[in-house]
Design a protein around this motif. Sequence first.
Motif, mmCIF file in Angstrom:
data_model
loop_
_atom_site.group_PDB
_atom_site.id
_atom_site.type_symbol
_atom_site.label_atom_id
_atom_site.label_comp_id
_atom_site.label_asym_id
_atom_site.label_seq_id
_atom_site.Cartn_x
_atom_site.Cartn_y
_atom_site.Cartn_z
ATOM 1 N N LEU A 60 -47.713 65.470 114.809
ATOM 2 C CA LEU A 60 -47.477 65.764 113.395
ATOM 3 C C LEU A 60 -48.232 64.806 112.465
ATOM 4 N N TRP A 61 -48.168 63.481 112.774
ATOM 5 C CA TRP A 61 -48.812 62.524 111.868
ATOM 6 C C TRP A 61 -50.311 62.752 111.819
ATOM 7 N N ARG A 62 -50.877 63.185 112.954
ATOM 8 C CA ARG A 62 -52.315 63.477 112.997
ATOM 9 C C ARG A 62 -52.644 64.665 112.120
ATOM 10 N N GLN A 63 -51.769 65.691 112.224
ATOM 11 C CA GLN A 63 -51.991 66.875 111.381
ATOM 12 C C GLN A 63 -51.947 66.487 109.911
ATOM 13 N N TYR A 64 -51.015 65.553 109.579
ATOM 14 C CA TYR A 64 -50.910 65.152 108.177
ATOM 15 C C TYR A 64 -52.158 64.395 107.725
ATOM 16 N N LEU A 65 -52.660 63.498 108.583
ATOM 17 C CA LEU A 65 -53.859 62.742 108.226
ATOM 18 C C LEU A 65 -55.050 63.672 108.023
ATOM 19 N N VAL A 66 -55.186 64.597 108.954
ATOM 20 C CA VAL A 66 -56.265 65.580 108.824
ATOM 21 C C VAL A 66 -56.114 66.345 107.517
ATOM 22 N N PHE A 67 -54.855 66.712 107.242
ATOM 23 C CA PHE A 67 -54.551 67.458 106.022
ATOM 24 C C PHE A 67 -54.927 66.647 104.781
ATOM 25 N N LEU A 68 -54.536 65.355 104.774
ATOM 26 C CA LEU A 68 -54.841 64.499 103.620
ATOM 27 C C LEU A 68 -56.343 64.351 103.420
ATOM 28 N N GLN A 69 -57.008 64.108 104.544
ATOM 29 C CA GLN A 69 -58.451 63.899 104.511
ATOM 30 C C GLN A 69 -59.143 65.123 103.914
ATOM 31 N N GLN A 70 -58.707 66.285 104.372
ATOM 32 C CA GLN A 70 -59.331 67.502 103.878
ATOM 33 C C GLN A 70 -58.910 67.794 102.451
ATOM 34 N N ALA A 71 -57.632 67.456 102.121
ATOM 35 C CA ALA A 71 -57.144 67.713 100.767
ATOM 36 C C ALA A 71 -57.961 66.928 99.755
ATOM 37 N N ALA A 72 -58.323 65.700 100.143
ATOM 38 C CA ALA A 72 -59.109 64.874 99.235
ATOM 39 C C ALA A 72 -60.443 65.554 98.938
ATOM 40 N N GLY A 73 -60.942 66.325 99.890
ATOM 41 C CA GLY A 73 -62.184 67.050 99.683
ATOM 42 C C GLY A 73 -61.960 68.446 99.133
ATOM 43 N N GLY A 74 -60.714 68.733 98.707
ATOM 44 C CA GLY A 74 -60.434 70.040 98.118
ATOM 45 C C GLY A 74 -60.202 71.132 99.137
ATOM 46 N N LYS A 75 -60.036 70.739 100.412
ATOM 47 C CA LYS A 75 -59.758 71.759 101.424
ATOM 48 C C LYS A 75 -58.309 71.622 101.871
ATOM 49 N N LEU A 76 -57.562 72.696 101.779
ATOM 50 C CA LEU A 76 -56.156 72.606 102.155
ATOM 51 C C LEU A 76 -55.847 73.526 103.330
ATOM 52 N N GLY A 77 -56.800 73.707 104.194
ATOM 53 C CA GLY A 77 -56.538 74.521 105.375
ATOM 54 C C GLY A 77 -56.908 75.978 105.172
ATOM 55 N N VAL A 78 -56.926 76.696 106.277
ATOM 56 C CA VAL A 78 -57.285 78.111 106.254
ATOM 57 C C VAL A 78 -56.022 78.925 106.428
ATOM 58 N N SER A 79 -55.863 79.930 105.566
ATOM 59 C CA SER A 79 -54.688 80.785 105.662
ATOM 60 C C SER A 79 -54.596 81.418 107.036
ATOM 61 N N PHE A 80 -53.419 81.323 107.683
ATOM 62 C CA PHE A 80 -53.246 81.942 108.990
ATOM 63 C C PHE A 80 -53.371 83.457 108.881
ATOM 64 N N ALA A 81 -52.834 83.989 107.783
ATOM 65 C CA ALA A 81 -52.746 85.447 107.664
ATOM 66 C C ALA A 81 -54.062 86.071 107.216
ATOM 67 N N PHE A 82 -54.787 85.411 106.291
ATOM 68 C CA PHE A 82 -55.984 86.039 105.718
ATOM 69 C C PHE A 82 -57.283 85.502 106.301
ATOM 70 N N GLN A 83 -57.207 84.384 107.042
ATOM 71 C CA GLN A 83 -58.412 83.756 107.593
ATOM 72 C C GLN A 83 -59.401 83.364 106.499
ATOM 73 N N VAL A 84 -58.868 82.968 105.340
ATOM 74 C CA VAL A 84 -59.674 82.532 104.201
ATOM 75 C C VAL A 84 -59.142 81.151 103.816
ATOM 76 N N PRO A 85 -59.993 80.232 103.319
ATOM 77 C CA PRO A 85 -59.457 78.948 102.876
ATOM 78 C C PRO A 85 -58.307 79.140 101.890
ATOM 79 N N ALA A 86 -57.209 78.395 102.101
ATOM 80 C CA ALA A 86 -56.006 78.597 101.294
ATOM 81 C C ALA A 86 -56.270 78.328 99.818
ATOM 82 N N VAL A 87 -57.093 77.304 99.529
ATOM 83 C CA VAL A 87 -57.368 76.968 98.136
ATOM 84 C C VAL A 87 -58.097 78.125 97.440
ATOM 85 N N THR A 88 -59.068 78.718 98.154
ATOM 86 C CA THR A 88 -59.779 79.861 97.597
ATOM 87 C C THR A 88 -58.796 80.965 97.233
ATOM 88 N N LEU A 89 -57.872 81.206 98.164
ATOM 89 C CA LEU A 89 -56.876 82.251 97.969
ATOM 90 C C LEU A 89 -56.038 81.977 96.715
#
Lengths: 325, 294
Positions: A60-89
């Motif tokens: 879990l802590w690794r997932q959070y670090l990855v999440f933070l790192q990407q969030a700082a770059g404006g990436k918040l993961g890819v939507s599971f349902a739409f397969q599109v970056p969540a921020v774009t959505l």
Amino acid sequence: MAVYLLQRLGQALLVLLVMSLLVFAGVYAIGDPMAIMIPPDASQADAARLAASLGLDQPLWRQYLVFLQQAAGGKLGVSFAFQVPAVTLILERLPATLELAIAATLLALLLGIPLGLLAGLRPKSFPGRAIMAGSILGFSLPTFWVGLLLIMLFSVQLGWLPASGRGATLELLGVPVSFLTLDGLQHLLMPALNLALFKLALVTRLVRAGTREALSLDYVRFARAKGLTEARVIGVHVLRNILIPVVTVVGLEFGSLVAFAVVTETIFAWPGMGKLLIDSINVLDRPVIVAYLCVTVLLFVTINLAVDLACAALDPRVRLGGAEQ
Amino acid sequence: MNAPPAALPGLLPRFARDGVALAALALLALLIAAAVLAPWIAPQNPYDLAQLDLLDGRLPPGALAADGRSVLLGTDDQGRDILSAILYGMRTSLLAGTLSTLGALALGLLLGLGAAWFRGWTEAIIMRAADLQLSFPSILIALVLLALLGQGLDKIIIALIAVQWAYYARTARAAALAEREKDYISAARALGLKPLRIILAHLLPNCLPPMTVVATVQIAAAISLEATLSFLGLGLPITEPSLGLLIANGYAYLLSGKYWISFFPGLALLGLIVCINLVADRLRDLLDPRRMAG
């Protein structure tokens, strides 16, 4: 001023960090997204491959670090349902929600200020009392039920206004908006009114209270004694003074309008980010939920900061970063 | 806020001077009584699937059901009698609203008084947490919590407590900060009483009056929020429908003109909330001396 701004920005970043941690830890606890994404006949190996590709096999802590790192770059993961970056959505849906919230704010101000003035100038008259009674109703009526009533009356019974969707949109600076077409306006009217109702009651009460208070103050008596017309006394002197609290409250409440748009968007199938949030919660689309919350928190922090600064600009008595009360 | 504790015996006659508030109080009492007595006065038990007949589905108000009795407010798609569902739904709504308000009141009082008593970092943490909570709209926090916790009456009560405690904590802290400087608290301290005893036996009773009015208004807000969350499908499970869920159920049939499935539960919800608000408004006028002049 610069120090204050930096302090506020620091606070804002801290709030963002705390919220992201809470949200991430919390959202992790929602069900198991794998259960939804995997076809029932998938093998163990397929499941493991999918989990690895989404990063769900990491601690879990690794997932959070990855999440933070990407969030700082404006990436918040890819939507599971739409397969599109969540921020774009989220950003795709943001203009629709903002349009709805802005329309609701305008309605609340355009209707609330005259109603509040009327009730404040003639508190004992029948219209004055009726407006106050109406404002209690406006506070009490659950938003979603009013939405249903509006649909029932204007769409089902009278057939005047469409019940769902955004209607025809036009591009304004590259962003699709509804208010430029007649069809879009028709679609916008009911949801905006629905969302505005609570704020309308609030603005009416604020303006009424402000008017009643201002009328007893010396500067109004002086303006009258000077022989100014009543229209000028009310329209210029009274109104200007009561607008400061109104602008503050409406500004601060804008964020809550965006949050409450969740309800209105669900009822009127308005394709904004609130409806996306509800849909995402229902299918456990974790990245979209997290992205929605991050974008909303960011929006809130920005609004609060902007309102603070606007107040200071409007009213010289407000001292920024002043002593503790 | 140093409202003189209004003499309770004299309160009702003064309350009754406002006809609208009195009517609201009477209607509220009637609604609460109907909700409490639901198992005995409702035509059917809407949770008992054995009593539901699918053939009775979507009957309009006043129609005759298969067993010959007339359904006053119609039936939903499952053949559930709307009147019975409303009576049972009001039970759930009132229960959620009242329990969560009491829970939030208790938690907020405890934290607010604790903050005012201990000051220092205890106060800083509690009040910053309250600030953080109050800077986000209640619906957003409740949505996220329910998304995490899942459905259920206990979970919605937890979520409603989480969005409400901060109001009470702030009010209690402000009241307690004013009280703690007074002589009777110094006297209690000089006597060597333990902090917990001073907080509970001396500070608490004197901080309570301003909070009771806040609590009355909050019950209405909590009921409304619960209904909203249930309407969005995040509150109560379909097995224990509250008013919000009933309204959501009828939503799908609204466009085909079957208004009653949503309309009547909504009316009951509105009645409940408006009555509570009117009563609370009147109470505030009576208990707050600053408002009496206006």
